[in-house]
Design a protein around this motif. Structure first.
Motif, PDB file in Angstrom:
ATOM      1  N   ASP A   1       0.847  -1.190   0.000  1.00 43.80           N
ATOM      2  CA  ASP A   1       0.000   0.000   0.000  1.00 43.80           C
ATOM      3  C   ASP A   1       0.888   1.246   0.000  1.00 43.80           C
ATOM      4  N   PRO A   2       0.335   2.452   0.012  1.00 45.70           N
ATOM      5  CA  PRO A   2       1.171   3.651  -0.118  1.00 45.70           C
ATOM      6  C   PRO A   2       2.221   3.848   0.978  1.00 45.70           C
ATOM      7  N   GLU A   3       2.109   3.133   2.101  1.00 42.97           N
ATOM      8  CA  GLU A   3       3.137   3.237   3.139  1.00 42.97           C
ATOM      9  C   GLU A   3       3.993   1.981   3.226  1.00 42.97           C
ATOM     10  N   GLY A   4       3.905   1.144   2.200  1.00 42.03           N
ATOM     11  CA  GLY A   4       4.786  -0.010   2.125  1.00 42.03           C
ATOM     12  C   GLY A   4       4.300  -1.262   2.835  1.00 42.03           C
ATOM     13  N   ASN A   5       3.053  -1.262   3.313  1.00 41.22           N
ATOM     14  CA  ASN A   5       2.517  -2.434   4.004  1.00 41.22           C
ATOM     15  C   ASN A   5       2.134  -3.508   2.993  1.00 41.22           C
ATOM     16  N   GLU A   6       2.599  -4.722   3.224  1.00 42.08           N
ATOM     17  CA  GLU A   6       2.414  -5.809   2.279  1.00 42.08           C
ATOM     18  C   GLU A   6       0.961  -6.304   2.264  1.00 42.08           C
ATOM     19  N   PHE A   7       0.494  -6.666   1.084  1.00 45.53           N
ATOM     20  CA  PHE A   7      -0.758  -7.407   0.964  1.00 45.53           C
ATOM     21  C   PHE A   7      -0.720  -8.218  -0.319  1.00 45.53           C
ATOM     22  N   CYS A   8      -1.577  -9.216  -0.403  1.00 44.96           N
ATOM     23  CA  CYS A   8      -1.590 -10.112  -1.551  1.00 44.96           C
ATOM     24  C   CYS A   8      -2.966 -10.110  -2.208  1.00 44.96           C
ATOM     25  N   VAL A   9      -2.974 -10.152  -3.518  1.00 46.08           N
ATOM     26  CA  VAL A   9      -4.202 -10.372  -4.274  1.00 46.08           C
ATOM     27  C   VAL A   9      -4.150 -11.826  -4.730  1.00 46.08           C
ATOM     28  N   ILE A  10      -5.005 -12.641  -4.132  1.00 41.13           N
ATOM     29  CA  ILE A  10      -4.957 -14.082  -4.324  1.00 41.13           C
ATOM     30  C   ILE A  10      -5.631 -14.462  -5.638  1.00 41.13           C
ATOM     31  N   GLU A  11      -5.115 -15.498  -6.251  1.00 38.26           N
ATOM     32  CA  GLU A  11      -5.643 -15.957  -7.527  1.00 38.26           C
ATOM     33  C   GLU A  11      -7.056 -16.511  -7.384  1.00 38.26           C
ATOM     34  N   ALA A  12      -7.804 -16.469  -8.474  1.00 41.21           N
ATOM     35  CA  ALA A  12      -9.147 -17.042  -8.506  1.00 41.21           C
ATOM     36  C   ALA A  12      -9.080 -18.550  -8.294  1.00 41.21           C
ATOM     37  N   GLY A  13     -10.110 -19.093  -7.657  1.00 39.78           N
ATOM     38  CA  GLY A  13     -10.178 -20.536  -7.453  1.00 39.78           C
ATOM     39  C   GLY A  13      -9.475 -21.034  -6.224  1.00 39.78           C
ATOM     40  N   ASN A  14      -8.960 -20.143  -5.382  1.00 37.46           N
ATOM     41  CA  ASN A  14      -8.295 -20.563  -4.156  1.00 37.46           C
ATOM     42  C   ASN A  14      -9.329 -21.153  -3.195  1.00 37.46           C
ATOM     43  N   LYS A  15      -9.227 -22.457  -2.930  1.00 38.48           N
ATOM     44  CA  LYS A  15     -10.248 -23.136  -2.134  1.00 38.48           C
ATOM     45  C   LYS A  15     -10.221 -22.719  -0.671  1.00 38.48           C
ATOM     46  N   TYR A  16      -9.039 -22.440  -0.153  1.00 44.05           N
ATOM     47  CA  TYR A  16      -8.913 -22.068   1.258  1.00 44.05           C
ATOM     48  C   TYR A  16      -9.707 -20.792   1.570  1.00 44.05           C
ATOM     49  N   LEU A  17      -9.749 -19.868   0.613  1.00 42.61           N
ATOM     50  CA  LEU A  17     -10.426 -18.594   0.837  1.00 42.61           C
ATOM     51  C   LEU A  17     -11.808 -18.536   0.181  1.00 42.61           C
ATOM     52  N   ALA A  18     -12.326 -19.680  -0.215  1.00 43.92           N
ATOM     53  CA  ALA A  18     -13.663 -19.700  -0.813  1.00 43.92           C
ATOM     54  C   ALA A  18     -14.697 -19.226   0.202  1.00 43.92           C
ATOM     55  N   ASN A  19     -15.628 -18.422  -0.256  1.00 44.92           N
ATOM     56  CA  ASN A  19     -16.749 -17.950   0.580  1.00 44.92           C
ATOM     57  C   ASN A  19     -16.317 -17.096   1.767  1.00 44.92           C
ATOM     58  N   THR A  20     -15.223 -16.360   1.609  1.00 45.10           N
ATOM     59  CA  THR A  20     -14.787 -15.468   2.685  1.00 45.10           C
ATOM     60  C   THR A  20     -15.145 -14.016   2.422  1.00 45.10           C
ATOM     61  N   GLY A  21     -15.411 -13.640   1.192  1.00 43.88           N
ATOM     62  CA  GLY A  21     -15.588 -12.243   0.845  1.00 43.88           C
ATOM     63  C   GLY A  21     -14.310 -11.680   0.249  1.00 43.88           C
ATOM     64  N   PHE A  22     -14.344 -10.409  -0.127  1.00 43.73           N
ATOM     65  CA  PHE A  22     -13.208  -9.784  -0.815  1.00 43.73           C
ATOM     66  C   PHE A  22     -11.981  -9.712   0.093  1.00 43.73           C
TER      67      PHE A  22
END
Length: 201
Positions: free
Chosen positions: A87-108
């Protein structure tokens, strides 16, 4: 009630970035507070955003870059499907690929991915009343019974506490109860089983 407390040198700018990027799709509220200290090192907590399709992932990345984010190399491999950004202050985040089962049905906002032990995962499970949805090889994850964002704890080795933690949990809770569940006090400040401070409203 849990929230993520997010230190920022420019809280308004960072709040605009995240509220615009997520379009308010946050089942765990993010609250920003000022700090005059620049970020150093990797954060103990980083966010995982989910994607419905490859195009959705590309749009999310493009939007993050338009808002002031940047690509980030933390040692990820080219064949890995997720995209690491800052983000603008250097904090890490990930945009996960489509079809990731672990994060299914969690929301954005799919996950708060945390550096933490199993003991800390069990503590937050009990403190929030959120069941374990993953418990394997010292790694744990919890999620509200109503769904939404997961909180994952990556297991050992756990990085030692620093005096420049950028993201902390805040909870509407009773101190005595939290102490019985495994929290402790360090110089009058509540900390989780890994010694990481959190705030009580």
């Amino acid at each position: 009630m849990l929230s993520l407390l997010y230190a920022a040198q420019d809280p308004r700018r960072l709040e605009r970035f995240w509220s615009t990027l997520t379009e308010g799709q946050e089942s765990i509220p993010i609250r920003f507070f000022p700090t005059d200290r620049p970020k150093t090192g990797l954060n103990r907590v980083h966010l995982h955003l989910t994607s419905e399709t490859e195009e959705h992932q590309r749009r999310t990345v493009a939007r993050a870059l338009e808002l002031g984010g940047a690509h980030l190399d933390v040692g990820q491999k080219p064949e890995e499907g997720h995209i690491v950004l800052a983000d603008p202050e250097g904090n890490e985040f990930c945009v996960i690929e489509a079809g990731n089962k672990y994060l299914a049905n969690t929301g954005f906002l799919g996950e708060l991915a945390c550096d933490g032990s199993r003991a800390t995962g069990l503590f937050w499970s009990a403190a929030l009343g959120w069941p374990l949805v993953w418990d394997q090889d010292e790694e744990t994850a919890i999620q509200s019974p109503t769904g939404g964002t997961k909180i994952g704890f990556g297991g050992p080795p756990v990085a030692p506490r620093t005096d420049n933690e950028r993201m902390l949990f805040g909870i509407d809770g009773d101190l005595d109860r939290l102490l019985t569940l495994g929290a402790s006090l360090v110089e009058g400040e509540p900390v989780d089983p890994d010694g990481i401070p959190f705030k009580i409203y």
